[in-house]
Scaffold this motif. Structure first.
Motif, PDB file in Angstrom:
ATOM      1  N   SER A   1       0.846  -1.188   0.000  1.00 20.02           N
ATOM      2  CA  SER A   1       0.000   0.000   0.000  1.00 20.02           C
ATOM      3  C   SER A   1       0.880   1.237   0.000  1.00 20.02           C
ATOM      4  O   SER A   1       2.018   1.221   0.502  1.00 20.02           O
ATOM      5  CB  SER A   1      -0.920   0.005   1.231  1.00 20.02           C
TER       6      SER A   1
ATOM      7  N   TRP B   1      -5.080   3.352   6.895  1.00 16.59           N
ATOM      8  CA  TRP B   1      -4.467   2.154   6.322  1.00 16.59           C
ATOM      9  C   TRP B   1      -5.126   0.886   6.872  1.00 16.59           C
ATOM     10  O   TRP B   1      -5.367  -0.086   6.133  1.00 16.59           O
ATOM     11  CB  TRP B   1      -2.973   2.164   6.623  1.00 16.59           C
TER      12      TRP B   1
ATOM     13  N   ASP C   1      -8.261   0.215   5.050  1.00 18.19           N
ATOM     14  CA  ASP C   1      -8.010  -0.341   3.717  1.00 18.19           C
ATOM     15  C   ASP C   1      -7.598  -1.806   3.782  1.00 18.19           C
ATOM     16  O   ASP C   1      -7.989  -2.619   2.940  1.00 18.19           O
ATOM     17  CB  ASP C   1      -6.910   0.473   3.015  1.00 18.19           C
TER      18      ASP C   1
END
Length: 344
Positions: free
Chosen positions: A179, A270, A273
């Motif tokens: 990511s 994060w 996600d």
């Protein structure tokens, strides 16, 4: 092209140990600088005593001969600062060590084909690099060369320790780490840790300086001439007062706190996600919030409750201790979703 048989990662490791060796030389130079400052303080005090004896014979009006540095002297331009030879040598060696350090970090990243901070070894490699870099950048604004022995000592212990205890071969990234937040979140966390490290060092010196000032006051002497009373290392007489050190530590803590706040927010984004939720009371998440709370309490207490002096310094020290605990103990021994230490 000649094949040396060394991979980029192997060359990176060699550069790491080269950086450690250069940081060691810088540490020695900075230590000699502090020793010479102690000698200067003693000579200045003796010279002042001599002037009193051959003058009026009354010692109450002397300042002790070695005036403490005022807070504003920390912001003197580099060209106008005291030209301490060994401090300049130490700074030059630190910059050279940083060159090797950066090269090691870059080669590790090239060998891995990604940013070099996905496990404990790489985080330590990048984090210590940022500590040295922030220290050298800050020197353009503040004369903090008296922190040189602490900074380089930290480089030796953390970087050398990471190379011995945390080194792992380059491996592919785990899926949750693939990511853009790996680049942003971890880098900002490393940068905030570097800033907190300087605040920690200043707070430790603040405690030492406050003790010296307290003992000299109790002995009925001026802060720059403690007579025969043991007040701690003599080089402290050449440093700013405890209040000035505290003020600067507070400034660094605020900058680090802002960066750490971003770290906390970015980590939550994060997590959503990667795992579908912003917060799950994972061990790493909890300790990141604990650190945020400690520094928020430190900043709030000092700004609104008048927590200054020793109590303020201890809050700063406890905060950085929690940062180190979070990196070492939590990463290695606590279970959770953040199991990316790379250690078996």
């Amino acid at each position: 092209m000649l094949d040396t048989g060394l991979s980029l990662d192997a060359v990176s490791v060699v550069l790491v140990w080269t950086a450690v060796a250069v940081y060691t030389l810088a540490f020695i130079a900075y230590t000699i600088d502090l020793a010479r400052r102690s000698d200067l303080a003693i000579k200045a005090k003796d010279a002042a005593s001599t002037r009193v004896l051959v003058g009026t014979g009354v010692g109450g009006g002397t300042s002790g001969g070695f005036a403490e540095r005022r807070p504003d002297e920390l912001e003197v331009a580099p060209s106008q600062r005291p030209r301490y030879l060994w401090a300049r040598i130490g700074t030059s060696l630190t910059a050279l060590g940083l060159v090797f350090h950066v090269a090691a970090d870059v080669l590790r990243g090239i060998a891995a084909g990604r940013v070099p901070w996905s496990n404990m070894y790489e985080f330590a490699l990048t984090g210590t690099m940022l500590v040295a870099a922030v220290y050298l950048v800050v020197l353009f604004r503040y004369d903090l060369r008296f922190l040189g022995s602490f900074v380089t000592g930290l480089m030796i212990v953390l970087l050398g320790g990471a190379a011995l205890a945390y080194y792992v071969e380059v491996v592919p990234l785990a899926d949750p780490l693939k990511s853009v937040w790996l680049v942003i979140h971890v880098f900002v966390a490393s940068l905030s840790t570097a800033v907190f490290a300087l605040a920690f060092a200043l707070s430790v010196l603040q405690l030492m300086q406050a003790r010296r000032e307290r003992l000299t006051a109790a002995a009925g002497t001026q802060p720059d001439g403690a007579g025969d009373v043991k007040t701690g290392p003599r080089f402290l007489r050449t440093l700013p007062g405890a209040d000035a050190l505290e003020s600067l530590a507070y400034r660094f803590a605020i900058v680090g706190f802002i960066l750490w706040t971003f770290t906390l927010i970015a980590g939550s984004i994060w997590a959503n996600d990667a795992w579908g939720r912003y917060w799950g009371f994972d061990t790493k998440e909890v300790w990141t919030f604990v650190i945020w709370t400690l520094y928020a309490g430190y900043i709030h207490a000092r700004a609104t409750r008048g927590w200054r002096g020793t109590r303020s310094a201890w809050l700063s020290i406890i905060g950085f201790t929690a940062v180190i605990f979070n990196f070492t103990i939590v990463n290695q021994f606590f279970k959770g979703l953040h199991v990316y230490s790379g250690l078996s």
